[in-house]
Write a protein that holds these residues in place. Structure first.
Motif, PDB file in Angstrom:
ATOM      1  N   UNK A 154      50.223  30.305  44.943  1.00  0.00           N
ATOM      2  CA  UNK A 154      49.883  31.273  45.086  1.00  0.00           C
ATOM      3  C   UNK A 154      49.121  31.416  46.250  1.00  0.00           C
ATOM      4  N   UNK A 155      49.362  33.120  47.060  1.00  0.00           N
ATOM      5  CA  UNK A 155      48.351  33.522  48.181  1.00  0.00           C
ATOM      6  C   UNK A 155      47.077  34.119  47.651  1.00  0.00           C
ATOM      7  N   UNK A 156      46.450  34.781  46.711  1.00  0.00           N
ATOM      8  CA  UNK A 156      45.086  35.344  46.479  1.00  0.00           C
ATOM      9  C   UNK A 156      45.081  35.354  44.965  1.00  0.00           C
ATOM     10  N   UNK A 157      43.756  35.448  45.106  1.00  0.00           N
ATOM     11  CA  UNK A 157      43.491  36.297  44.028  1.00  0.00           C
ATOM     12  C   UNK A 157      41.656  36.518  43.383  1.00  0.00           C
ATOM     13  N   UNK A 158      41.383  36.261  42.443  1.00  0.00           N
ATOM     14  CA  UNK A 158      40.389  36.856  41.811  1.00  0.00           C
ATOM     15  C   UNK A 158      39.651  36.693  40.128  1.00  0.00           C
ATOM     16  N   UNK A 159      38.937  36.024  39.650  1.00  0.00           N
ATOM     17  CA  UNK A 159      38.844  35.584  38.671  1.00  0.00           C
ATOM     18  C   UNK A 159      37.441  36.208  37.785  1.00  0.00           C
ATOM     19  N   UNK A 212      47.311  38.783  43.845  1.00  0.00           N
ATOM     20  CA  UNK A 212      48.654  40.094  44.620  1.00  0.00           C
ATOM     21  C   UNK A 212      49.524  39.087  44.611  1.00  0.00           C
ATOM     22  N   UNK A 213      49.650  37.291  43.950  1.00  0.00           N
ATOM     23  CA  UNK A 213      51.388  36.917  44.221  1.00  0.00           C
ATOM     24  C   UNK A 213      51.442  37.213  42.941  1.00  0.00           C
ATOM     25  N   UNK A 214      53.044  37.170  42.840  1.00  0.00           N
ATOM     26  CA  UNK A 214      53.845  37.296  41.606  1.00  0.00           C
ATOM     27  C   UNK A 214      54.750  36.350  41.889  1.00  0.00           C
ATOM     28  N   UNK A 215      54.485  35.875  40.413  1.00  0.00           N
ATOM     29  CA  UNK A 215      55.396  34.584  40.107  1.00  0.00           C
ATOM     30  C   UNK A 215      56.610  35.591  39.273  1.00  0.00           C
ATOM     31  N   UNK A 239      57.569  37.013  44.457  1.00  0.00           N
ATOM     32  CA  UNK A 239      57.865  35.134  43.833  1.00  0.00           C
ATOM     33  C   UNK A 239      58.315  34.165  45.390  1.00  0.00           C
ATOM     34  N   UNK A 240      58.024  33.250  45.219  1.00  0.00           N
ATOM     35  CA  UNK A 240      59.217  32.268  46.479  1.00  0.00           C
ATOM     36  C   UNK A 240      60.197  32.487  46.050  1.00  0.00           C
ATOM     37  N   UNK A 241      60.430  32.711  47.718  1.00  0.00           N
ATOM     38  CA  UNK A 241      62.406  32.913  47.422  1.00  0.00           C
ATOM     39  C   UNK A 241      62.962  33.961  47.594  1.00  0.00           C
ATOM     40  N   UNK A 297      37.491  26.456  38.538  1.00  0.00           N
ATOM     41  CA  UNK A 297      38.591  25.761  39.263  1.00  0.00           C
ATOM     42  C   UNK A 297      39.556  25.960  38.741  1.00  0.00           C
ATOM     43  N   UNK A 298      40.290  26.518  37.445  1.00  0.00           N
ATOM     44  CA  UNK A 298      40.963  26.882  37.040  1.00  0.00           C
ATOM     45  C   UNK A 298      41.883  27.969  38.571  1.00  0.00           C
ATOM     46  N   UNK A 299      41.099  28.837  38.879  1.00  0.00           N
ATOM     47  CA  UNK A 299      41.858  29.964  40.319  1.00  0.00           C
ATOM     48  C   UNK A 299      41.927  29.130  41.335  1.00  0.00           C
ATOM     49  N   UNK A 300      40.906  27.937  41.688  1.00  0.00           N
ATOM     50  CA  UNK A 300      41.485  26.962  42.646  1.00  0.00           C
ATOM     51  C   UNK A 300      42.964  26.453  42.253  1.00  0.00           C
ATOM     52  N   UNK A 301      43.335  26.172  41.545  1.00  0.00           N
ATOM     53  CA  UNK A 301      44.621  25.412  40.659  1.00  0.00           C
ATOM     54  C   UNK A 301      45.500  26.277  40.607  1.00  0.00           C
ATOM     55  N   UNK A 302      45.401  27.696  41.318  1.00  0.00           N
ATOM     56  CA  UNK A 302      46.592  28.666  41.457  1.00  0.00           C
ATOM     57  C   UNK A 302      46.527  28.315  42.901  1.00  0.00           C
ATOM     58  N   UNK A 303      45.852  28.633  43.384  1.00  0.00           N
ATOM     59  CA  UNK A 303      46.515  28.584  44.867  1.00  0.00           C
ATOM     60  C   UNK A 303      46.465  27.423  44.880  1.00  0.00           C
ATOM     61  N   UNK A 304      45.870  26.286  44.786  1.00  0.00           N
ATOM     62  CA  UNK A 304      46.270  25.190  45.520  1.00  0.00           C
ATOM     63  C   UNK A 304      48.124  24.900  45.054  1.00  0.00           C
ATOM     64  N   UNK A 305      48.310  25.581  44.351  1.00  0.00           N
ATOM     65  CA  UNK A 305      49.905  25.375  43.297  1.00  0.00           C
ATOM     66  C   UNK A 305      50.434  26.251  44.281  1.00  0.00           C
TER      67      UNK A 305
END
Length: 369
Positions: free
Chosen positions: A27-32, A342-345, A209-211, A17-25
């Motif tokens: 992020x491109x992709x990731x794994x846990x 793969x998504x920086x912030x 990161x965005x921008x 659920x936490x990973x889904x929340x990050x993608x919904x916000x």
């Protein structure tokens, strides 16, 4: 909610659920992955492997984990120490005689592992990072910036070459070869320091990161040098290059996914052995938690506790990478938690790893209720 692939045990439902929340916000992709007693209780992934979001993140997608690589290099040194081949309290020059130049006779191996050697800055061109003999010769010729052992300053790029050259001098193998043969192969771990071309199709390139664009430069814990030091900076473009993937930069160029990171570091969480494979003893694992420094790190500008190759966080230890990847080892719970993306912030706004770790602790609590 983002579509999450993989599997997890019911008590750990908060983790996907936490990973889904990050993608919904955004992020491109990731794994846990969460491993307990050397076995996965969470192994999930989601999102996309490319910035255009056209290639789904797959089970075998891998990406650059930046400074999480340091934990893999440290493990190699701890394995050699456990075998009696490496004395962590010995001068580095015992194994690497040329290193004694420029006042470094008193630099000990443990200083390399704890960021207290006084050699934090990479001041050569980025391209020289891809040439092991040149990189290590440059570091051997440098003078320390402070009395070794008296202070800590994050050796963001240099630590891997320093520890890796000691490994090479002892074993006759590069740190990437030693890791592949002595750690990854016995465990079946899909982690690489020096990525062969045959794996390129699985790589999720780092997304700035965005921008920001690929000129975005490292200046945060886990990346390259801080711009404030005057040392060479590393850009996203560098990390996404073929040269970076092929090179062994053992502080920052490891490629893997959360499953492989958590699998390897589960060895440390479980007293040195998992799945019938023993890599080192309990005492060898415990060395990682021997505090070498506590105070404000000169380069990070924040309070830290350094063990031997790992940051110490209460009873846990581990480290994170530029861009968000993280691994935490919790020996008391025999648990290892890894998050890879793969998504920086922007570093000041990035608490994703802590969210994942908190969710893993929620699951652990449910296991013991």
């Amino acid at each position: 909610m983002a579509d999450i692939q993989g599997s997890y045990d019911d008590p750990f439902a908060a983790v996907p659920d936490a990973l889904a929340g990050l993608l919904d916000s955004g992020d491109a992709g990731g794994s846990v992955a969460v491993f307990v007693d050397g076995e996965p209780v969470v192994d999930v992934w989601g999102g996309f492997a490319d910035a255009d979001r056209t290639v789904p993140w797959q089970r075998d997608t891998i990406t650059n984990v930046w400074s999480v690589t340091k934990t893999m290099t440290a493990l190699c040194a701890l394995v050699l120490a456990d075998r009696g081949d490496l004395d962590l309290g010995a001068p580095v020059a015992r194994y690497w005689p040329e290193f004694a130049a420029a006042g470094k006779e008193k630099v000990l191996v443990r200083h390399l592992l704890s960021h207290t050697a006084g050699l934090p800055d990479w001041d050569g061109p980025v391209e020289e990072l891809y040439d092991w003999p040149s990189a290590t010769a440059r570091l051997a010729a440098q003078a320390p910036q402070w009395e070794p052992g008296s202070a800590a300053g994050y050796h963001s790029l240099t630590q891997g070459f320093l520890v890796g050259e000691v490994v090479r001098r002892i074993t006759g193998r590069s740190v990437g070869e030693f890791f592949a043969e002595e750690v990854a192969a016995p465990l079946g771990a899909d982690f690489h320091i020096g990525l062969p071309a045959g794996h390129d199709h699985r790589v999720a390139l780092t997304v700035p990161p965005p921008s920001r664009d690929e000129s975005y430069a490292a200046g945060a814990p886990g990346g390259g040098a801080s711009p404030a030091t005057g040392a060479t900076t590393v850009r996203v473009r560098d990390g996404n290059s073929v040269a970076w993937r092929r090179a062994q930069i053992p502080a920052a160029s490891g490629f893997g996914n959360a499953r492989s990171v958590a699998l390897v570091q589960s060895v440390m969480a479980c007293g040195g052995a998992i799945r019938g494979r023993r890599l080192l003893s309990q005492a060898g694992c415990d060395r990682a938690r021997e505090e070498q420094f506590q105070g404000v790190d000169r380069l990070l500008g924040m309070p830290v506790r350094w063990g031997l190759g790992y940051g110490l966080f209460g009873s846990a230890y581990g480290w994170g990478g530029w861009g968000g990847a993280i691994v935490v080892v919790e020996p008391g719970a025999r648990m290892a938690v890894a998050y890879v993306t793969n998504q920086m912030r922007e570093p000041a706004d990035d608490d994703r790893g802590m969210e994942i770790i908190a969710a893993a602790h929620d699951g652990l609590g449910r296991l013991t209720d």
